[in-house]
Design a protein around this motif. Structure first.
Motif, PDB file in Angstrom:
ATOM      1  N   GLU A 110       0.866  -1.174   0.000  1.00 10.58           N
ATOM      2  CA  GLU A 110       0.000   0.000   0.000  1.00 10.58           C
ATOM      3  C   GLU A 110       0.902   1.222   0.000  1.00 10.58           C
ATOM      4  O   GLU A 110       1.452   1.608   1.027  1.00 10.58           O
ATOM      5  N   GLY A 111       1.083   1.839  -1.161  1.00  9.83           N
ATOM      6  CA  GLY A 111       1.981   2.979  -1.251  1.00  9.83           C
ATOM      7  C   GLY A 111       3.417   2.563  -0.983  1.00  9.83           C
ATOM      8  O   GLY A 111       3.939   1.646  -1.614  1.00  9.83           O
ATOM      9  N   CYS A 112       4.050   3.227  -0.025  1.00  9.10           N
ATOM     10  CA  CYS A 112       5.428   2.907   0.344  1.00  9.10           C
ATOM     11  C   CYS A 112       5.491   1.952   1.527  1.00  9.10           C
ATOM     12  O   CYS A 112       6.568   1.753   2.108  1.00  9.10           O
ATOM     13  N   ASP A 113       4.369   1.368   1.910  1.00  7.59           N
ATOM     14  CA  ASP A 113       4.303   0.456   3.057  1.00  7.59           C
ATOM     15  C   ASP A 113       3.801  -0.915   2.631  1.00  7.59           C
ATOM     16  O   ASP A 113       3.237  -1.080   1.552  1.00  7.59           O
ATOM     17  N   MET A 114       4.006  -1.873   3.517  1.00  7.13           N
ATOM     18  CA  MET A 114       3.371  -3.174   3.399  1.00  7.13           C
ATOM     19  C   MET A 114       2.307  -3.266   4.484  1.00  7.13           C
ATOM     20  O   MET A 114       2.584  -2.990   5.659  1.00  7.13           O
ATOM     21  N   LEU A 115       1.100  -3.641   4.087  1.00  7.59           N
ATOM     22  CA  LEU A 115      -0.021  -3.764   5.021  1.00  7.59           C
ATOM     23  C   LEU A 115      -0.243  -5.235   5.328  1.00  7.59           C
ATOM     24  O   LEU A 115      -0.509  -6.039   4.429  1.00  7.59           O
ATOM     25  N   SER A 116      -0.125  -5.601   6.601  1.00  2.68           N
ATOM     26  CA  SER A 116      -0.314  -6.987   7.005  1.00  2.68           C
ATOM     27  C   SER A 116      -1.781  -7.375   6.892  1.00  2.68           C
ATOM     28  O   SER A 116      -2.657  -6.683   7.418  1.00  2.68           O
ATOM     29  N   VAL A 117      -2.032  -8.476   6.193  1.00  3.53           N
ATOM     30  CA  VAL A 117      -3.393  -8.968   5.993  1.00  3.53           C
ATOM     31  C   VAL A 117      -3.691 -10.132   6.930  1.00  3.53           C
ATOM     32  O   VAL A 117      -4.778 -10.241   7.495  1.00  3.53           O
ATOM     33  N   VAL A 118      -2.721 -11.019   7.088  1.00  2.00           N
ATOM     34  CA  VAL A 118      -2.859 -12.168   7.978  1.00  2.00           C
ATOM     35  C   VAL A 118      -1.585 -12.265   8.817  1.00  2.00           C
ATOM     36  O   VAL A 118      -0.479 -12.095   8.298  1.00  2.00           O
ATOM     37  N   SER A 119      -1.750 -12.539  10.104  1.00  2.00           N
ATOM     38  CA  SER A 119      -0.592 -12.646  10.992  1.00  2.00           C
ATOM     39  C   SER A 119      -0.782 -13.832  11.937  1.00  2.00           C
ATOM     40  O   SER A 119      -1.888 -14.074  12.430  1.00  2.00           O
ATOM     41  N   VAL A 120       0.297 -14.579  12.151  1.00  3.25           N
ATOM     42  CA  VAL A 120       0.282 -15.711  13.081  1.00  3.25           C
ATOM     43  C   VAL A 120       1.400 -15.505  14.101  1.00  3.25           C
ATOM     44  O   VAL A 120       2.560 -15.319  13.724  1.00  3.25           O
ATOM     45  N   ARG A 121       1.061 -15.530  15.365  1.00  4.94           N
ATOM     46  CA  ARG A 121       2.059 -15.283  16.407  1.00  4.94           C
ATOM     47  C   ARG A 121       3.031 -16.446  16.546  1.00  4.94           C
ATOM     48  O   ARG A 121       2.639 -17.613  16.513  1.00  4.94           O
ATOM     49  N   GLY A 122       4.285 -16.089  16.726  1.00  2.00           N
ATOM     50  CA  GLY A 122       5.315 -17.077  16.991  1.00  2.00           C
ATOM     51  C   GLY A 122       5.958 -16.811  18.336  1.00  2.00           C
ATOM     52  O   GLY A 122       5.304 -16.364  19.274  1.00  2.00           O
ATOM     53  N   ARG A 123       7.276 -17.021  18.410  1.00  3.84           N
ATOM     54  CA  ARG A 123       7.971 -16.864  19.691  1.00  3.84           C
ATOM     55  C   ARG A 123       8.190 -15.411  20.088  1.00  3.84           C
ATOM     56  O   ARG A 123       8.387 -15.110  21.262  1.00  3.84           O
ATOM     57  N   LEU A 124       8.226 -14.520  19.120  1.00  3.71           N
ATOM     58  CA  LEU A 124       8.617 -13.141  19.384  1.00  3.71           C
ATOM     59  C   LEU A 124       7.652 -12.425  20.328  1.00  3.71           C
ATOM     60  O   LEU A 124       6.448 -12.491  20.173  1.00  3.71           O
ATOM     61  N   ARG A 125       8.218 -11.775  21.320  1.00  2.38           N
ATOM     62  CA  ARG A 125       7.468 -10.916  22.226  1.00  2.38           C
ATOM     63  C   ARG A 125       8.301  -9.660  22.479  1.00  2.38           C
ATOM     64  O   ARG A 125       9.462  -9.769  22.858  1.00  2.38           O
ATOM     65  N   PRO A 126       7.745  -8.454  22.236  1.00  3.40           N
ATOM     66  CA  PRO A 126       6.397  -8.219  21.707  1.00  3.40           C
ATOM     67  C   PRO A 126       6.321  -8.566  20.227  1.00  3.40           C
ATOM     68  O   PRO A 126       7.347  -8.672  19.548  1.00  3.40           O
TER      69      PRO A 126
END
Length: 246
Positions: A110-126
């Protein structure tokens, strides 16, 4: 602002929308005269606005009059992309998560960005990103995966236009490597301590539709190990989307 006689749309936007609606309701081709009668807009105004819409491909002109143009179909397809992506991506993401256990994203440009459509949580926090969040195309693996295959010079200039010559040369060389290997890497460029690996999702004519990525801690996620999994997932998603179109 004057009142519109017999319900005639007053603002330019109202008139354009009324014209588009009249053409759409014709379910085919209609004439300037018919549009003027249906909308209550003077025929000369309809003719002028239709000319503008034809030049911008929102309407198309033929011997029989005017019809809905390709630009509206393109916009409709783009609006449905997140929904189609989500449905097609879920089984692919399940397999990718089983293989890596890391944070996953499917994103569109989207323009100069990437827009997340689907996300799945892994080990990373936050969590570095989630559905609905924008991340910069220039630094993320997601963005590099898409930019490497885009043929739109305006998009590329919008992302790298302010780079100095040396940085631009290095970046273009990196994108050439992404095209060769179908894998892009973000080595803590966007989020401190987070490495990302992404691969493009392409349309049948090799236009980038989205990208799929794996992100994990730089301390113990080896990009070389996860790259084949990401590439396989992107190819699988590309294939699933192609089957939806066929």
């Amino acid at each position: 602002m004057r009142s519109a006689p017999q319900g005639e749309p007053v603002s330019v936007l109202d008139r354009i929308l009324a014209i588009l609606e009249a053409v759409r309701e014709s379910h085919g081709t209609t004439t300037i005269t018919q549009v003027a009668v249906i909308t209550g807009i003077p025929k000369s105004t309809v003719s002028r606005l239709v000319g503008d819409l034809v030049r911008r491909r929102y309407l198309s002109r033929s011997a029989g009059g005017v019809a809905i143009g390709l630009r509206l179909f393109e916009l409709g397809a783009r609006a449905s992309t997140p929904r189609r992506l989500s449905a097609a991506a879920l089984p692919v993401l399940a397999e990718l998560f089983n293989a890596t256990g890391e944070h996953l994203n499917v994103a569109v440009q989207e323009g100069c960005d990437m827009l997340s459509v689907v996300s799945v949580r892994g080990r990373l926090r936050p969590v570095p990103s989630r559905a609905g969040v924008r991340v910069p195309s220039a630094t993320t693996a997601l963005g590099k995966a898409v930019l490497a295959f885009t043929e739109d010079d305006l998009v590329l200039r919008g992302v790298i236009g302010e780079f100095d010559p040396g940085t631009r040369h290095s970046y273009e060389k990196e994108l050439a490597g992404v095209r060769a290997g179908w894998v892009a890497i973000d080595r803590c460029e966007t989020f401190p301590g987070v490495v990302g690996v992404a691969s493009p999702v392409l349309s049948p004519d090799r236009i980038p539709v989205a990208a799929i990525s794996v992100a994990g801690p730089v301390t113990d996620m080896d990009p070389r190990r996860v790259a084949p999994f990401v590439r396989h997932a992107a190819l699988a998603l590309t294939h699933r989307l192609a089957l939806q179109v066929a």
